[in-house]
Design an enzyme around this catalytic site. Structure first.
Site, short mmCIF file in Angstrom:
data_model
loop_
_atom_site.label_atom_id
_atom_site.label_comp_id
_atom_site.label_asym_id
_atom_site.label_seq_id
_atom_site.Cartn_x
_atom_site.Cartn_y
_atom_site.Cartn_z
N ARG A 176 0.84 -1.21 0.00
CA ARG A 176 0.00 0.00 0.00
C ARG A 176 0.87 1.26 0.00
O ARG A 176 0.56 2.28 0.59
CB ARG A 176 -0.96 0.01 1.19
CG ARG A 176 -1.84 -1.24 1.29
CD ARG A 176 -2.61 -1.54 0.01
NE ARG A 176 -3.52 -2.68 0.14
CZ ARG A 176 -3.30 -3.90 -0.37
NH1 ARG A 176 -2.19 -4.15 -1.09
NH2 ARG A 176 -4.19 -4.86 -0.20
N LEU A 201 4.10 5.60 7.21
CA LEU A 201 5.33 4.92 7.67
C LEU A 201 5.20 3.42 7.49
O LEU A 201 4.15 2.83 7.81
CB LEU A 201 5.51 5.23 9.17
CG LEU A 201 6.66 4.51 9.88
CD1 LEU A 201 8.01 5.07 9.42
CD2 LEU A 201 6.52 4.66 11.41
N GLU A 254 1.28 13.20 5.24
CA GLU A 254 2.43 14.11 5.38
C GLU A 254 3.10 14.33 4.02
O GLU A 254 3.47 15.45 3.65
CB GLU A 254 3.44 13.54 6.39
CG GLU A 254 2.83 13.46 7.79
CD GLU A 254 3.79 12.97 8.84
OE1 GLU A 254 4.32 11.85 8.68
OE2 GLU A 254 4.02 13.70 9.83
N GLU A 295 -1.96 7.69 13.61
CA GLU A 295 -0.83 7.51 14.53
C GLU A 295 -1.29 7.31 15.96
O GLU A 295 -0.77 6.46 16.69
CB GLU A 295 0.11 8.73 14.45
CG GLU A 295 1.03 8.75 13.25
CD GLU A 295 0.39 9.39 12.02
OE1 GLU A 295 -0.84 9.53 11.98
OE2 GLU A 295 1.15 9.74 11.10
C1 1HE Z 1 1.76 -1.94 5.38
C2 1HE Z 1 1.28 -0.68 5.76
C3 1HE Z 1 2.11 0.14 6.53
C4 1HE Z 1 -0.27 -1.70 4.64
N1 1HE Z 1 3.34 -0.32 6.83
N2 1HE Z 1 2.98 -2.36 5.70
N3 1HE Z 1 -0.58 4.39 8.78
C5 1HE Z 1 -1.46 3.45 9.09
O1 1HE Z 1 -1.73 3.19 10.24
C6 1HE Z 1 -2.12 2.74 7.91
C7 1HE Z 1 -1.88 1.25 7.96
N4 1HE Z 1 -2.51 0.58 6.83
C8 1HE Z 1 -3.85 0.40 6.71
O2 1HE Z 1 -4.64 0.88 7.51
C9 1HE Z 1 -4.33 -0.43 5.56
O3 1HE Z 1 -3.26 -1.27 5.15
C10 1HE Z 1 -4.81 0.37 4.33
C11 1HE Z 1 -6.11 1.09 4.69
C12 1HE Z 1 -3.78 1.38 3.86
C13 1HE Z 1 -5.06 -0.60 3.16
O4 1HE Z 1 -5.94 -1.66 3.60
P1 1HE Z 1 -5.99 -3.02 2.77
O5 1HE Z 1 -7.04 -3.87 3.42
O6 1HE Z 1 -6.10 -2.73 1.32
O7 1HE Z 1 -4.52 -3.70 2.93
P2 1HE Z 1 -3.90 -4.54 4.14
O8 1HE Z 1 -4.38 -5.97 4.05
O9 1HE Z 1 -4.07 -3.88 5.45
O10 1HE Z 1 -2.36 -4.49 3.79
C14 1HE Z 1 -1.85 -5.09 2.59
C15 1HE Z 1 -0.34 -5.23 2.77
O11 1HE Z 1 0.23 -3.95 2.90
C16 1HE Z 1 0.01 -6.00 4.03
O12 1HE Z 1 1.23 -6.67 3.80
P3 1HE Z 1 1.28 -8.26 3.57
O13 1HE Z 1 2.73 -8.56 3.34
O14 1HE Z 1 0.70 -8.88 4.80
O15 1HE Z 1 0.40 -8.52 2.33
C17 1HE Z 1 0.23 -4.89 5.04
O16 1HE Z 1 1.10 -5.27 6.09
C18 1HE Z 1 0.92 -3.87 4.14
N5 1HE Z 1 0.80 -2.52 4.69
N6 1HE Z 1 0.01 -0.57 5.31
C19 1HE Z 1 3.75 -1.53 6.40
N7 1HE Z 1 1.77 1.36 6.93
C20 1HE Z 1 7.37 9.61 10.18
S1 1HE Z 1 6.17 9.13 11.22
C21 1HE Z 1 4.80 8.70 10.28
C22 1HE Z 1 3.81 8.01 11.12
C23 1HE Z 1 2.93 7.10 10.33
O17 1HE Z 1 2.82 7.20 9.13
S2 1HE Z 1 2.09 5.91 11.21
C24 1HE Z 1 1.39 4.88 9.96
C25 1HE Z 1 0.00 5.26 9.75
#
Ligand code: 1HE
Length: 268
Positions: A33, A72, A122, A142
């Site tokens: 993603r 992130l 961001e 976050e």
């Molecule tokens: C990820 C990430 C990620 C997905 N880091 N691997 N950001 C978040 O809290 C958002 C986290 N992500 C989600 O809420 C969802 O993944 C989504 C809404 C973006 C997409 O949902 P979906 O159902 O299409 O996908 P999924 O099944 O959750 O994820 C598919 C794959 O992407 C899966 O990996 P796989 O190897 O198991 O297939 C997930 O682990 C991977 N994936 N999002 C790593 N964020 C400088 S500080 C900044 C602070 C932040 O940004 S905090 C993060 C906030």
């Protein structure tokens, strides 16, 4: 990566440079993603450092898959089990990349879709223009993850939506989408069709401006916002002194004076 920009060096970003100076930069980790791992951030630092001196006149920032960016890379972060010092340095690299984007002088137009969350918001907020489609949604998850923003949200997202909404988004994970997100300033355009098509249209229009004018718009406005009004008005005069007397502008002024240039009219 050396001193010149070799587009084939990039892995997590796919980059194409059009002959009109419009570059398309695509986040290329749809399976994750488009989560931002360290390698992606380093590629952004390299790209946004060199693109302004490598012929880019406008950049469309887009993404593979259904989601613009999940922020992130939480899995990388979890596995790395970073020290406070390590993560501070990670954040400084994010700032390096996003500051180069915002202050680099080349218009960056983000074509948004799906999740624009956490660090993804961001990233988007460092672009000069954001185009949302009907699938786009914005959030700062976050707080729910036990984290805090580290890629400039406290500055840029607060600028866009104001302090109270920013704090609410962080505390409650509130999601904004559709017209409401536009009304708050999270994006400037909402389209029924493809945000990429609209972003390309805007990029082409933007790239037709003189590069020095775009440089001023896409660096001076941000710098001046950081200054006192007194200093900003001084800086504005200096920038206008340089930009408004540039040789290529004479042709455009001549066209206005001889009535061949387009006039500004209301939308029909
Ligand atoms: C990820 C990430 C990620 C997905 N880091 N691997 N950001 C978040 O809290 C958002 C986290 N992500 C989600 O809420 C969802 O993944 C989504 C809404 C973006 C997409 O949902 P979906 O159902 O299409 O996908 P999924 O099944 O959750 O994820 C598919 C794959 O992407 C899966 O990996 P796989 O190897 O198991 O297939 C997930 O682990 C991977 N994936 N999002 C790593 N964020 C400088 S500080 C900044 C602070 C932040 O940004 S905090 C993060 C906030």
């Amino acid at each position: 990566m050396g001193r010149t920009l070799d587009l084939s060096d990039f892995k997590n970003l796919a980059i194409t440079a059009g002959e009109d100076g419009v570059w398309v930069v695509t986040l290329n980790r749809a399976a994750k993603r488009n989560a931002l791992d360290l390698d992606t951030i380093e590629e952004m630092v390299e790209l946004f450092d060199k693109a302004p001196r490598s012929g880019a006149r406008a950049i469309v920032l887009t993404a593979e898959g259904d989601h613009f960016c999940a922020g992130l890379d939480l899995v990388e972060h979890h596995k790395a089990d970073r020290s406070p010092e390590d993560f501070m340095h990670v954040c400084l690299r994010w700032h390096e990349a996003f500051n180069k984007m915002e202050y680099g002088g080349v218009p960056v137009i983000a074509a948004l879709k799906g999740a624009v969350v956490g660090g993804g918001l961001e990233l988007a907020s460092a672009a000069h223009i954001r185009v949302a489609d009907q699938s786009t949604y914005f959030a700062l998850p976050e707080g729910q993850r036990g984290l805090f923003t580290g890629g400039g949200a406290t500055i840029r997202v607060t600028d866009l939506v104001g302090k109270a909404r920013m704090i609410d988004m962080m505390l409650t994970g509130r999601v904004y989408q559709g017209q409401e997100a536009i009304d708050l300033g999270l994006a400037q355009y909402l389209v029924d069709g493809s945000s990429f098509d609209k972003a390309m249209e805007l990029a082409k229009r933007t790239a037709a401006n003189l590069p020095l004018t775009n440089f001023a718009i896409c660096s001076a406005v941000s710098h001046m916002k950081n200054m006192s009004a007194m200093d900003a008005s001084y800086a504005e005069a200096v920038v206008a002194g340089v930009v408004n007397t540039q040789a290529p502008a004479r042709e455009r002024l001549e066209a206005f004076a001889n009535k061949t240039a387009a006039r500004v009219r209301p939308n029909s």
